[in-house]
Design a protein around this motif. Structure first.
Motif, PDB file in Angstrom:
ATOM      1  N   LEU A   1       0.685  -1.367   0.014  1.00 52.71           N
ATOM      2  CA  LEU A   1       0.050  -0.029   0.030  1.00 52.71           C
ATOM      3  C   LEU A   1       0.947   1.204   0.252  1.00 52.71           C
ATOM      4  O   LEU A   1       0.273   2.417   0.068  1.00 52.71           O
ATOM      5  N   ILE A   2       2.330   1.283  -0.039  1.00 52.53           N
ATOM      6  CA  ILE A   2       2.958   2.516   0.261  1.00 52.53           C
ATOM      7  C   ILE A   2       2.828   3.371  -0.942  1.00 52.53           C
ATOM      8  O   ILE A   2       2.777   4.581  -0.444  1.00 52.53           O
ATOM      9  N   HIS A   3       2.496   3.177  -1.979  1.00 47.41           N
ATOM     10  CA  HIS A   3       2.436   4.288  -3.037  1.00 47.41           C
ATOM     11  C   HIS A   3       0.770   4.527  -3.237  1.00 47.41           C
ATOM     12  O   HIS A   3       0.575   4.937  -4.220  1.00 47.41           O
ATOM     13  N   ASN A   4       0.159   4.145  -2.281  1.00 48.82           N
ATOM     14  CA  ASN A   4      -1.444   4.646  -2.374  1.00 48.82           C
ATOM     15  C   ASN A   4      -2.013   4.009  -3.843  1.00 48.82           C
ATOM     16  O   ASN A   4      -2.452   4.808  -4.747  1.00 48.82           O
ATOM     17  N   PRO A   5      -2.058   2.683  -4.122  1.00 47.14           N
ATOM     18  CA  PRO A   5      -2.315   2.302  -5.491  1.00 47.14           C
ATOM     19  C   PRO A   5      -3.871   2.529  -5.673  1.00 47.14           C
ATOM     20  O   PRO A   5      -4.690   2.486  -4.863  1.00 47.14           O
ATOM     21  N   ASP A   6      -4.360   2.678  -6.945  1.00 45.95           N
ATOM     22  CA  ASP A   6      -5.797   2.504  -7.378  1.00 45.95           C
ATOM     23  C   ASP A   6      -6.299   1.225  -6.963  1.00 45.95           C
ATOM     24  O   ASP A   6      -7.664   0.908  -6.880  1.00 45.95           O
ATOM     25  N   ILE A   7      -5.643   0.259  -7.545  1.00 45.70           N
ATOM     26  CA  ILE A   7      -6.138  -1.088  -7.782  1.00 45.70           C
ATOM     27  C   ILE A   7      -5.341  -2.037  -6.793  1.00 45.70           C
ATOM     28  O   ILE A   7      -4.004  -2.049  -6.985  1.00 45.70           O
ATOM     29  N   VAL A   8      -5.920  -2.740  -5.983  1.00 39.01           N
ATOM     30  CA  VAL A   8      -4.969  -3.576  -5.037  1.00 39.01           C
ATOM     31  C   VAL A   8      -5.287  -5.043  -5.320  1.00 39.01           C
ATOM     32  O   VAL A   8      -6.700  -5.398  -5.201  1.00 39.01           O
ATOM     33  N   LEU A   9      -4.528  -5.948  -5.331  1.00 43.15           N
ATOM     34  CA  LEU A   9      -4.677  -7.532  -5.416  1.00 43.15           C
ATOM     35  C   LEU A   9      -4.069  -7.972  -4.369  1.00 43.15           C
ATOM     36  O   LEU A   9      -2.925  -7.885  -4.112  1.00 43.15           O
ATOM     37  N   PHE A  10      -4.741  -8.953  -3.584  1.00 41.05           N
ATOM     38  CA  PHE A  10      -4.354  -9.609  -2.304  1.00 41.05           C
ATOM     39  C   PHE A  10      -4.712 -11.169  -2.576  1.00 41.05           C
ATOM     40  O   PHE A  10      -5.775 -11.502  -2.956  1.00 41.05           O
ATOM     41  N   ASP A  11      -3.724 -12.047  -2.353  1.00 41.41           N
ATOM     42  CA  ASP A  11      -3.960 -13.294  -2.410  1.00 41.41           C
ATOM     43  C   ASP A  11      -3.857 -13.804  -0.781  1.00 41.41           C
ATOM     44  O   ASP A  11      -2.917 -13.711  -0.496  1.00 41.41           O
TER      45      ASP A  11
END
Length: 248
Positions: A152-162
């Motif tokens: 999350l460090i770069h404050n992304p628009d899309i996050v994928l978690f496995d």
């Protein structure tokens, strides 16, 4: 919007060819929280790896806002945060802070931006006590918190978690869920796989059910509940597999 169009991916396992993803098509709207359900080997991780451009499909196409993600890999990766199971991506000889600073710099963040983001993440995940300790020797839960913060460090628009809450205690899992709900308010797109059906029920707008590389269901949770006249996701998933409800 992420669009997966007739995508297939196969791997060679010894002398066998295994089709991990089989002619899959789906649409993930912007700002939705999407849960990915399936047994081990259903193709969930392969799908996530293709979505973030780590591997390319053998057939089909994936686009983000109308652009082929493999033609625009760098732009896509800057917009995404990714965490795959136990693959933390952390350097054991660096402190938690140094790891986060390093990954922040890779995304072109300024020192000031990195410092503020680390402070916010450390506070939210309760990492301040060990932020300046080397990662080697961390417990699984501590490691997972830092890995999520790295994602999350770069404050992304899309996050994928496995399976993001693997190894986290109850408090940390709840904090993670609060993050998901906050991201939802901010209009971010979240896609995560999990075996914890309560997480899907509490957090998700939509659900994708997979079985042996194929689609069992794709769509809104409420629509699924209404369609099947049940809110028991374990039952619904098993029932669809038994009935052979595959999108082909």
């Amino acid at each position: 919007m992420l669009v997966v169009d007739k995508v297939s991916k196969q791997f060679k396992d010894k002398k066998q060819i295994v089709k991990a993803v089989d002619y899959l098509s789906l649409t993930i709207p912007e700002g939705h929280v999407v849960g990915l359900i399936g047994e081990n080997g259903a193709g969930k991780t392969t799908l996530l790896r293709m979505l973030c451009t780590l591997i390319a499909p053998d057939e089909g196409k994936i686009t983000l806002d109308g652009n082929d993600i493999y033609t625009h890999k760098e732009q896509v990766r800057k917009r995404m945060g990714v965490l795959f199971g136990s693959e933390t991506g952390l350097y054991s000889r660096l402190t938690a802070r140094e790891n986060l600073e390093y990954f922040g710099s890779l995304y072109g963040m300024t020192s000031h931006e990195i410092k503020n983001q680390i402070e916010m993440l450390a506070k939210r995940f309760g990492m301040r006590k060990y932020l300046d300790r080397k990662v080697e020797g961390f417990s699984k839960g501590m490691m997972q918190k830092v890995a999520i913060a790295r994602t999350l460090i770069h404050n992304p628009d899309i996050v994928l978690f496995d399976e993001p809450t693997t190894g986290l205690d109850i408090t940390s899992s709840n904090i993670f869920r609060e993050f998901i709900l906050q991201f939802k308010k901010e209009g971010k797109t979240i896609i995560f796989s999990t075996h914890i059906m309560d997480e899907i029920a509490q957090l998700c707008d939509d659900v994708i059910m997979m079985h042996k590389g194929q689609m069992v269901y794709e769509g809104g949770l409420e629509e699924l509940y209404e369609q099947e006249n049940s809110r028991d996701l374990n039952y619904l998933f098993t029932s669809k597999i038994v009935r052979g409800d595959l999108y082909v």
